[in-house]
Structures are given as C-alpha cells and as structure tokens.
Scaffold this active site. Structure first.
Site, mmCIF file in Angstrom:
data_model
loop_
_atom_site.group_PDB
_atom_site.id
_atom_site.type_symbol
_atom_site.label_atom_id
_atom_site.label_comp_id
_atom_site.label_asym_id
_atom_site.label_seq_id
_atom_site.Cartn_x
_atom_site.Cartn_y
_atom_site.Cartn_z
ATOM 1 C CG HIS A 64 -1.733 -1.188 1.014
ATOM 2 N ND1 HIS A 64 -2.982 -1.611 1.860
ATOM 3 C CD2 HIS A 64 -2.957 -0.988 -0.170
ATOM 4 C CE1 HIS A 64 -3.921 -2.401 1.744
ATOM 5 N NE2 HIS A 64 -3.685 -2.590 0.371
ATOM 6 N N GLY A 95 0.637 -2.706 -10.221
ATOM 7 C CA GLY A 95 1.067 -2.056 -10.793
ATOM 8 C C GLY A 95 2.202 -0.793 -10.560
ATOM 9 C CB THR A 96 1.795 1.859 -8.166
ATOM 10 O OG1 THR A 96 0.492 1.788 -8.970
ATOM 11 C CG2 THR A 96 2.502 3.102 -8.058
ATOM 12 C CB SER A 125 -2.543 0.088 -10.269
ATOM 13 O OG SER A 125 -2.877 1.093 -8.980
ATOM 14 N N GLY A 126 -3.255 -1.456 -8.014
ATOM 15 C CA GLY A 126 -4.528 -2.651 -7.135
ATOM 16 C C GLY A 126 -5.708 -1.491 -7.380
ATOM 17 C CG ASP A 170 -5.197 -5.662 -4.511
ATOM 18 O OD1 ASP A 170 -4.862 -5.921 -3.539
ATOM 19 O OD2 ASP A 170 -5.166 -4.276 -4.797
ATOM 20 C CG ASP A 217 -1.179 1.888 6.263
ATOM 21 O OD1 ASP A 217 -1.129 1.872 6.726
ATOM 22 O OD2 ASP A 217 -0.975 3.084 5.386
ATOM 23 C CG HIS A 234 -7.852 -1.106 -3.368
ATOM 24 N ND1 HIS A 234 -7.306 -0.124 -2.944
ATOM 25 C CD2 HIS A 234 -7.063 -1.819 -3.750
ATOM 26 C CE1 HIS A 234 -6.967 0.037 -2.829
ATOM 27 N NE2 HIS A 234 -5.887 -0.844 -3.327
ATOM 28 C CG ASP A 256 -10.887 -4.669 -5.188
ATOM 29 O OD1 ASP A 256 -11.910 -5.673 -4.673
ATOM 30 O OD2 ASP A 256 -10.314 -4.200 -6.624
ATOM 31 N NE ARG A 311 -13.106 -16.027 1.736
ATOM 32 C CZ ARG A 311 -13.911 -17.069 0.341
ATOM 33 N NH1 ARG A 311 -13.171 -16.920 -0.645
ATOM 34 N NH2 ARG A 311 -14.308 -18.260 0.199
HETATM 35 O O1 LIG Z 1 -3.457 -1.122 -3.730
HETATM 36 C C1 LIG Z 1 -2.044 -1.844 -3.315
HETATM 37 C C2 LIG Z 1 -3.096 -3.412 -3.500
HETATM 38 O O2 LIG Z 1 -3.841 -3.528 -2.229
HETATM 39 C C3 LIG Z 1 -1.404 -2.003 -4.333
HETATM 40 O O3 LIG Z 1 -2.030 -1.102 -5.793
HETATM 41 P P1 LIG Z 1 -0.040 -0.571 -6.417
HETATM 42 O O4 LIG Z 1 0.894 -1.069 -6.450
HETATM 43 O O5 LIG Z 1 -0.528 0.179 -7.568
HETATM 44 O O6 LIG Z 1 -0.021 0.531 -5.344
#
Ligand SMILES: O=C(CO)COP(=O)(O)O
Length: 152
Positions: free
Chosen positions: A19, A46-47, A65-66, A71, A91, A98, A101, A107
C-alpha cells in the site's frame, strides 16, 4: 473438505504488493533481499511492480494497479495455482477504497494455503525459510472432489 498436494517449484512465483504508505518499506526490504529475490519470478500490482523493477533492477510482471483491479488479478492467479508466495505490506493504519479487493486477495491466499506474509517480520521469516529455495509440497483443497460433492 478433502485436500490434495500441490508442489511449489524451487524458483517461486512471488507476488509482492505494498500500500502507498508502505511502499518505501517494501523497496528498502527488497533492496536488502535483492540477491535472494533474483532467484525467483516476481509479480506485483501496477505501482508496486513499476517501482520495484527500478529499485532492484529486476523484471517484474506488473498487473493492474491495486485500486484498478490488481489485487483481484493476483487472487485469480493464486486460484489458478500460478502464484506460490504472497508478500503483502498492507497498511493497517489507513483505509483504502478497494478494501474488499484486499480482503479477497488475503482470503484466496488462505483458501489456497500459499505461504503469505503481511508484514516485514513474517516476510523475513519466509525468506529465511529453507523451503524458499527448494521444491516444497503444500496441501490445497481438492477442487475436483469439492465439485463432485456439489454436483454428484
Ligand atoms: O493497492 C494496492 C494493493 O491493495 C497496491 O496497488 P499498487 O501497487 O498499484 O499501488
């Protein structure tokens, strides 16, 4: 539930996710573990993946990206037996749009019993495990018998 065996390969397909507030921690951790991470095939949202590939100069399969579905993509790969290990620096002190997700990913990692770490200490334990660098058998739900019970 009946269980069967799944063999995790020596070279693990590792998913790495962080996160936003945890990305610096994951990058620092990955730099420390760079030599070990080189032994494995890396996947990431992605990020995280884009930052990671620059940070450790190693190819990373970057998913979406999440918040945009990454996810869920990882969850699908876990279900299909295409991810062997999950390291997720999530975090615990912030909420994300999300969240469903994130919960779904964690899970599915539990459903399919893949080795998973959700903080740095457990990520270190995983990386120090002898199982990281050898083939290892895990128990997973026997999907065929699960379906046979549902549709006799
Ligand atoms: O949000 C995330 C996992 O829940 C991570 O996504 P990114 O790697 O795109 O920031």
């Amino acid at each position: 539930m009946n269980y069967c065996k799944r063999t995790l390969p020596k070279r693990k397909r590792m998913a790495l996710v962080a996160h936003d507030n945890m990305k610096a921690d994951l990058m620092a951790w990955a730099k420390e573990k760079k030599t070990q991470l080189e032994q494995h095939e890396l996947y990431a949202t992605g990020t995280t993946g884009t930052l990671l590939s620059t940070c450790i100069e190693q190819p990373v399969h970057c998913l979406y990206s999440g918040p945009m579905g990454g996810d869920q993509q990882l969850g699908a790969l876990i279900t299909e037996g295409k991810i062997d290990v999950l390291i997720f620096f999530w975090d615990p002190l912030d909420s994300v749009p999300h969240d469903p997700d994130v919960k779904a990913l964690l899970r599915l990692a539990a459903v399919w019993n893949i080795p998973s770490a959700t903080n740095k200490a457990s990520a270190n334990f995983l990386m120090e495990s002898a199982s990281m660098n050898q083939t290892v058998e895990i128990e997973i739900p026997d999907y065929q018998s699960y379906m046979e019970k549902r549709v006799p």
